[in-house]
Design an enzyme around this catalytic site. Structure first.
Site, short mmCIF file in Angstrom:
data_model
loop_
_atom_site.label_atom_id
_atom_site.label_comp_id
_atom_site.label_asym_id
_atom_site.label_seq_id
_atom_site.Cartn_x
_atom_site.Cartn_y
_atom_site.Cartn_z
N ASP A 128 0.82 -1.21 0.00
CA ASP A 128 0.00 0.00 0.00
C ASP A 128 0.85 1.27 0.00
O ASP A 128 0.39 2.33 0.40
CB ASP A 128 -0.94 0.01 1.23
N CYS A 185 -4.18 4.00 2.43
CA CYS A 185 -5.37 3.68 3.22
C CYS A 185 -5.44 4.48 4.52
O CYS A 185 -6.50 4.86 4.97
CB CYS A 185 -5.39 2.20 3.57
#
Ligand code: ZN
Length: 259
Positions: A128, A185
């Site tokens: 991520d 995120c």
């Protein structure tokens, strides 16, 4: 040669013309590396173990946090504060004992990552953050390994495949160094079904890759908008100035049109 148990376990996919017994055997002989066991890695690992991938190497140095459970479907409330690799291994073993799971619970440097990726058929980048993706890309290009890359933010997701001979470029062509997107995120938020769908598609594309089924993603990137359920398909092109894939042996000295 499949056992009776395997014929039963994989019966629904053995019926598919593109798979059958030969391709199933290839899946059982395949080795896939999944880097990152979050919202993308969870469904990817689950479906690949279920489909009978013979060897999965799963890499993550994190522990399960309560905020992960909204989207990281490999874990439950009892896994909080446990290592993601160990919780995932337990879950995946329970799903399919055919699948040999190797866990690596540390953030790997370039040399360590090279050693791991060398042994794999396909790499799934389920990380991520940009530094990890750029590192995985460098290693995959240097070893001529196929990398299936996806990401998701909010209602939006994207997926593509970087593979030799890199006629359509690599991750660094798409996001050259210095143009890092810092949103992830933690800062921008993400919806479970959106990131879960992208991870599921990574598993689908990995199965296709092992079964030698061509994919649109070999040359294109697909962008998903979860608000209006639309897909955008864009052709990727190699950057002539890319410091990573431009040095790939098959590309040196050619004059391909670039963006
Ligand atoms: Zn490149």
């Amino acid at each position: 040669m499949l056992t009776d148990q395997q014929f039963m376990r994989y019966s629904r996919q053995l019926l598919i013309a593109e798979i059958g017994e030969n391709r199933q055997t290839q899946l059982l002989n395949a080795h896939i590396i999944i880097i990152g066991l979050g919202g993308l890695g969870s469904p990817a690992a689950h479906y690949l173990a279920s489909a009978g991938i013979g060897k999965l190497t799963i890499i993550d140095d994190d522990i399960v946090h309560i905020s992960n459970l909204q989207r990281q479907t490999l874990y439950n409330s009892f896994d909080i504060d446990k290592l993601k690799t160990e919780a995932a291994q337990k879950r995946l073993r329970a799903i399919n004992p055919d699948c040999q799971i190797t866990i690596i619970t540390q953030r790997l440097n370039q040399a360590q990552l090279t050693k791991q990726i060398k042994q794999a058929d396909v790499v799934l980048d389920c990380t991520d953050n940009m530094p990890s993706r750029l590192l995985i890309n460098r290693v995959c290009v240097s070893l001529s390994k196929t990398c299936i890359s996806a990401s998701a933010i909010g209602f939006h997701g994207q997926i593509t495949i970087f593979q030799p001979p890199y006629q359509h470029g690599c991750y660094a062509c798409l996001y050259p160094d210095g143009q890092e997107v810092t949103r992830n995120c933690q800062t921008a938020g993400v919806l479970g079904p959106v990131v879960g769908m992208m991870g599921t598609l990574q598993a689908l594309e990995a199965i296709k890759k092992i079964c030698q089924i061509p994919s649109l993603l070999d040359s294109h990137i697909q962008l998903f908008n979860g608000l209006d359920l639309s897909w955008q398909t864009l052709m990727r092109s190699r950057s002539r100035h890319c410091p990573v894939c431009n040095h790939h042996p098959t590309n040196e000295g050619d004059n391909e049109t670039t963006r």
